[in-house]
Design a protein around this motif. Structure first.
Motif, PDB file in Angstrom:
ATOM      1  N   MET A   1      -3.353   2.028   6.867  1.00 46.87           N
ATOM      2  CA  MET A   1      -4.458   2.034   5.913  1.00 46.87           C
ATOM      3  C   MET A   1      -4.094   1.318   4.621  1.00 46.87           C
ATOM      4  N   SER A   2      -2.805   1.029   4.416  1.00 46.43           N
ATOM      5  CA  SER A   2      -2.392   0.361   3.190  1.00 46.43           C
ATOM      6  C   SER A   2      -2.354  -1.150   3.332  1.00 46.43           C
ATOM      7  N   ALA A   3      -2.749  -1.668   4.476  1.00 48.08           N
ATOM      8  CA  ALA A   3      -2.697  -3.102   4.699  1.00 48.08           C
ATOM      9  C   ALA A   3      -3.685  -3.825   3.793  1.00 48.08           C
ATOM     10  N   ILE A   4      -3.315  -5.025   3.391  1.00 46.35           N
ATOM     11  CA  ILE A   4      -4.201  -5.892   2.615  1.00 46.35           C
ATOM     12  C   ILE A   4      -4.808  -6.902   3.570  1.00 46.35           C
ATOM     13  N   ARG A 163       1.369  -2.434  -4.368  1.00 45.79           N
ATOM     14  CA  ARG A 163       1.158  -2.872  -2.994  1.00 45.79           C
ATOM     15  C   ARG A 163       1.266  -4.394  -2.866  1.00 45.79           C
ATOM     16  N   LEU A 164       0.911  -5.099  -3.924  1.00 47.10           N
ATOM     17  CA  LEU A 164       1.021  -6.561  -3.922  1.00 47.10           C
ATOM     18  C   LEU A 164       2.448  -7.029  -4.186  1.00 47.10           C
ATOM     19  N   GLY A 165       3.341  -6.099  -4.458  1.00 41.47           N
ATOM     20  CA  GLY A 165       4.742  -6.440  -4.655  1.00 41.47           C
ATOM     21  C   GLY A 165       5.108  -6.790  -6.080  1.00 41.47           C
ATOM     22  N   TYR A 166       4.237  -6.461  -7.038  1.00 47.06           N
ATOM     23  CA  TYR A 166       4.497  -6.783  -8.436  1.00 47.06           C
ATOM     24  C   TYR A 166       5.202  -5.600  -9.104  1.00 47.06           C
TER      25      TYR A 166
END
Length: 375
Positions: A1-4, A163-166
């Protein structure tokens, strides 16, 4: 469910045909018996906009622009969040989450995203731009239960950036975006280096009522005008959003009139809403309410959070840009009561409530100057 997931916008042609049919069948009221906007959106101005919408406006142009920037969705706290994401080619780019307000949308940022991501001056700061649609706005999901106020949105944006890695990032906003960004500042999540507001939030104190300072007097005057003449929309949406929602979702002309009034009153114009924004720009925004039918769901944010707008203090580094036609101008000393670590302040000579939309070049320079001061 956390997929972008990538989000490609392709509105069904039948929806556009339905819109045209509704516009053709508009039942107009009589003209207002005043020669100004004091009773609301002028009939002549609205008819001009609707005629353009029906005959000349091209939704596919806006659709293509949004797709070209890069659109995505992800599930956060049980809700689908839509966002634009434009990565810079610069290795030193600063991740930036920008939040719109009402009656705006992510289209407010279409004129600034490229300049923020890829500045012509290689010495200027560059940004990885993330522009989410508020819950219930645009193509984000519509909450089916109460509780999606600004603090919950601030937590969702924090999760989005993670979640975007920032790992380190900054936040910016005006209108509801200012409330959400202020809430991010109050939460002070790990990795958030600072915030910037283009609608500085401040309230007068007891001594301000007797102040002779021209800036304080102007702010008090504007506050009085807002309460008496300019806040009917917020009272309706913060108390009975469902009631007005039927009209906003069913009538494109009603929706356009609801938004156009604020475009007129809240932009830095010379007497016409088209002095600052084009009909295409305004209709792009209207379409992000019309197509996903968000008139009611967007209004509910007022029900959730309007009474708490701008409460609390922010201790992390903060900056603010004060545009002269802001609906509720706040002198610096008011703002410093809530932004206790104000590291950047600038008062602009032109521009209104929709800073990025109205004055994209000034807006970009303000963000570069503000976040350039934050380590």
């Amino acid at each position: 469910m956390s997929a972008i997931q990538e989000f490609h916008l392709a509105i069904d042609e039948d929806d556009l045909v339905d819109l045209a049919t509704r516009l053709d069948r508009t039942r107009w009221p009589e003209e207002e018996p005043v020669d100004d906007w004091s009773q609301g959106t002028k009939l002549a101005a609205l008819k001009e906009l609707i005629a353009y919408w029906r005959i000349e406006y091209d939704w596919r142009r806006c659709e293509a622009r949004l797709n070209a920037i890069g659109q995505y969705t992800t599930q956060i706290d049980g809700l689908a969040i839509h966002f634009l994401h434009r990565r810079s080619s610069r290795a030193d780019a600063i991740p930036l989450v920008m939040t719109h307000g009402w009656p705006g949308s992510v289209v407010e940022f279409l004129g600034v995203i490229d300049a923020l991501a890829e500045p012509a001056d290689t010495n200027a700061p560059a940004f990885h731009v993330v522009a989410p649609s508020l819950p219930g706005y645009g193509f984000s999901g519509k909450p089916t239960s109460t509780g999606w106020g600004v603090e919950r949105i601030a937590k969702a944006w924090t999760e989005l950036m993670r979640r975007l890695g920032y790992l380190e990032w900054v936040a910016q906003g005006g209108d509801w975006g200012a409330a959400v960004t202020t809430a991010i500042g109050q939460l002070a999540p790990e990795g958030c280096r600072g915030i910037h507001l283009n609608m500085p939030i401040g309230r007068p104190g007891p001594d301000d009522m007797q102040s002779a300072d021209p800036k304080v007097q102007r702010a008090l005057q504007r506050l009085g005008f807002y309460k008496q003449w300019d806040s009917g929309y917020s009272k309706q949406q913060s108390t009975r959003p469902q009631t007005i929602g039927y009209s906003l979702v069913d009538s494109p002309v009603g929706l356009a009139a609801w938004i156009l009034e604020k475009v007129f009153y809240w932009t830095d114009n010379g007497g016409s809403p088209w002095d600052t924004l084009s009909m295409d720009q305004v209709l792009d925004d209207v379409m992000l309410y019309w197509l996903p039918a968000t008139g009611a769901s967007a209004a509910r944010l007022y029900w959730e959070s309007f009474g708490k707008f701008g409460e609390g203090t922010v201790a992390i580094p903060a900056g603010a840009s004060a545009f002269p036609k802001e609906i509720l101008p706040a002198p610096r000393e008011w703002v410093e009561r809530s932004l206790s670590n104000l590291v950047y302040w600038n008062e602009l000579e032109k521009g209104g409530h929709f800073a990025a939309w109205e004055q994209p070049d000034l807006f970009v320079e303000e963000l570069r100057a503000c976040f350039g001061t934050m380590p």
